[in-house]
Design an enzyme around this catalytic site. Structure first.
Site, short mmCIF file in Angstrom:
data_model
loop_
_atom_site.label_atom_id
_atom_site.label_comp_id
_atom_site.label_asym_id
_atom_site.label_seq_id
_atom_site.Cartn_x
_atom_site.Cartn_y
_atom_site.Cartn_z
N CYS A 138 -1.44 -4.89 7.45
CA CYS A 138 -1.07 -3.63 8.11
C CYS A 138 -0.36 -3.90 9.43
CB CYS A 138 -2.31 -2.78 8.36
SG CYS A 138 -3.44 -2.69 6.97
N CYS A 169 0.81 -1.23 0.00
CA CYS A 169 0.00 0.00 0.00
C CYS A 169 0.84 1.27 0.00
CB CYS A 169 -0.91 0.01 1.22
SG CYS A 169 0.03 -0.04 2.74
FE1 FES Z 1 -1.32 0.34 4.29
FE2 FES Z 1 -2.88 -0.58 6.15
S1 FES Z 1 -3.44 -0.18 4.10
S2 FES Z 1 -0.76 -0.30 6.26
#
Ligand code: FES
Length: 140
Positions: free
Chosen positions: A103, A34
């Protein structure tokens, strides 16, 4: 409800946000999935983590797991902090949705990265103690 009460609490009122001046170990990791970034600061006296702070540029689950992870290692010996996994952090938070589990790996890795820095600063090779950063200890 997608998130547990504990996750919402640690997201809305994160503990240990900020930086530590004169930190004995600083770790920084990024989540390839992400692009989020987490920075962790540890103060260590006599192999005990006396303080921990973090800065997370990331999603709510990443903030909640950093908050919980820093709380969990504070006051613990380094040897205990090395055993912290994303799984134990997620359990302490009352769970995370499956798509947000990655995450929590960021928090585990950030602590290990800071401990790796701590050993490096003392001229000790961190690899045999801390292992590779960037791999989830509980996933492999
Ligand atoms: Fe990036 Fe949670 S979506 S750490």
């Amino acid at each position: 409800m997608l998130y547990s009460e504990q996750v919402m609490d640690h997201f809305a009122n994160p503990r240990n946000v900020g930086e530590l001046e004169n930190a004995d170990g600083i770790g920084e990791v990024g989540n390839a999935k992400c692009g989020d970034i987490m920075k962790m600061y540890l103060k260590i006296d006599n192999n005990v983590i006396t303080d921990a702070k973090f800065k997370t540029f990331g999603c709510g689950a990443a903030i909640a797991t950093s908050s919980m992870a820093t709380d969990m290692v504070k006051g613990k010996p380094v040897s205990e902090a090395l055993k912290l996994t994303n799984k134990t952090v997620v359990e302490a938070l009352g769970g995370l949705p499956a798509q947000k589990l990655h995450c929590s790996v960021l928090a585990e890795q950030a602590i290990r990265s800071a401990l790796s820095d701590y050993y490096s600063r003392q001229g000790i090779d961190p690899l045999p103690i801390v292992g590779e950063i960037g791999e989830c200890a509980s996933c492999s």
